[in-house]
Design an enzyme around this catalytic site. Sequence first.
Site, short mmCIF file in Angstrom:
data_model
loop_
_atom_site.label_atom_id
_atom_site.label_comp_id
_atom_site.label_asym_id
_atom_site.label_seq_id
_atom_site.Cartn_x
_atom_site.Cartn_y
_atom_site.Cartn_z
N ASP A 74 -2.39 5.06 13.68
CA ASP A 74 -1.44 5.92 12.59
C ASP A 74 0.08 6.13 12.81
O ASP A 74 0.20 6.09 14.01
CB ASP A 74 -1.96 7.26 12.20
CG ASP A 74 -3.18 7.64 11.50
OD1 ASP A 74 -3.46 6.67 10.96
OD2 ASP A 74 -3.45 8.66 11.29
N ASN A 120 9.77 9.50 4.92
CA ASN A 120 9.82 9.77 3.45
C ASN A 120 10.73 10.79 3.06
O ASN A 120 11.57 10.39 2.11
CB ASN A 120 8.35 9.99 2.79
CG ASN A 120 7.65 8.69 2.85
OD1 ASN A 120 8.02 7.62 3.08
ND2 ASN A 120 6.10 9.05 3.07
N HIS A 132 10.72 7.61 -0.49
CA HIS A 132 9.50 6.92 -0.49
C HIS A 132 9.65 5.49 -0.47
O HIS A 132 8.71 4.84 0.08
CB HIS A 132 8.57 7.38 -1.55
CG HIS A 132 7.90 8.78 -1.13
ND1 HIS A 132 6.99 8.97 -0.47
CD2 HIS A 132 8.53 10.07 -1.77
CE1 HIS A 132 6.63 10.43 -0.40
NE2 HIS A 132 7.64 10.87 -1.20
N ASP A 173 7.97 2.58 2.14
CA ASP A 173 7.25 1.61 1.94
C ASP A 173 7.34 0.21 2.58
O ASP A 173 6.88 -0.61 2.98
CB ASP A 173 7.18 1.10 0.24
CG ASP A 173 6.52 2.26 -0.43
OD1 ASP A 173 5.73 2.99 -0.22
OD2 ASP A 173 6.87 2.17 -1.83
N GLU A 217 -1.10 5.54 5.74
CA GLU A 217 -0.51 4.93 7.04
C GLU A 217 -1.45 4.45 8.15
O GLU A 217 -0.86 4.41 9.14
CB GLU A 217 0.58 5.76 7.46
CG GLU A 217 0.35 7.18 8.07
CD GLU A 217 0.36 8.26 7.08
OE1 GLU A 217 0.63 9.48 7.57
OE2 GLU A 217 0.20 8.01 5.84
#
Length: 336
Positions: free
Chosen positions: A199, A207, A212, A216, A242
Amino acid sequence: MGKSDEEEARLAALQRYEILDTGPESEFDLITDLLRSIYAVPLAVMSLIDGDRLWVKSVQGGKCREVPRSDTFCDVTIRGKKVLQIIDADSDPRYRDNPYVRGEPGMRSYLGAPLTTPDGYNIGTLCVIDTIPRDYTSVDREVLANLAKLAVIHLELRLQATEDQQTSASTRRAFLSVLRRAMERMRRASQNSTLVTFDLDHLRGINETYGHAFGDVVLATVARTIRNTIRRGDHLGRLGGEEFGIFLEGAAPDVAFRVTERLRQAIEDTRFPGHPEARVTASFGISPCSLHHATAEAWVAAADELVRSAKSAGRNRSEMILDPGWDGAANALRLH
């Protein structure tokens, strides 16, 4: 690009489809069935050519699934760009001593078209085989070439269904299929392999700080970093959000431990376009393949439990549970 580099690139293109050693699929069986009907031949085959073997994805009129690559006519086909036609192998000095001409299936005529990927690599063939001499027409060759293009279109559609569009990693469903095949190989041959899950740490903070859209970018960049670090034959999958999984083919626990630490460091060293000051780390769980795992999902769950342990211990670290069957040990190792 030299010959060895070209072959490495061709094999990488083949591996991208993740189709080797998979089960029958109706789209490809329909094409080979159509081939056998159109050409009225005893044998129609769709094959993929790996480093040292020809592997059959679909066949009509036979049962063979895999043969050595070196003596196959299809190996000749993928070295060119056009349809290969052999009218009578028995009277052709280039082919008459071939074991598939002298022995089973007694091949006399062959018509094969390369399966050419959009980036120009020949990864396999679509071919028809007869036990009598055949002189195919230009229309016959054109039809076969078009059907080979159709097979590649199906390969591309299949890839889109198994590839996460944001990161180009395998989807969760496709990645679990990779693990199931690995578990079957382990049960048959006791082959070492290891699953790593990880993770990204504090992605929510990324973010909130950068937006956001940049989050990405982080996911896609990290996935690219991992793909550039692992070996050909290893697999990267996105398990959700993630969370990612990496299947390390044939890796014993000690090797997987070292590989995972390189991956962890590579992520920590990654820089991101637009925000070079941004940093991201990841927490890893390492789970060697074990008969204790009844399903692929259970194998992932075992690795995920170690990820949670790594996060609780401070993040940006790797944890591995050694299987009780490995050197008699049953303890957790932690890298900081």
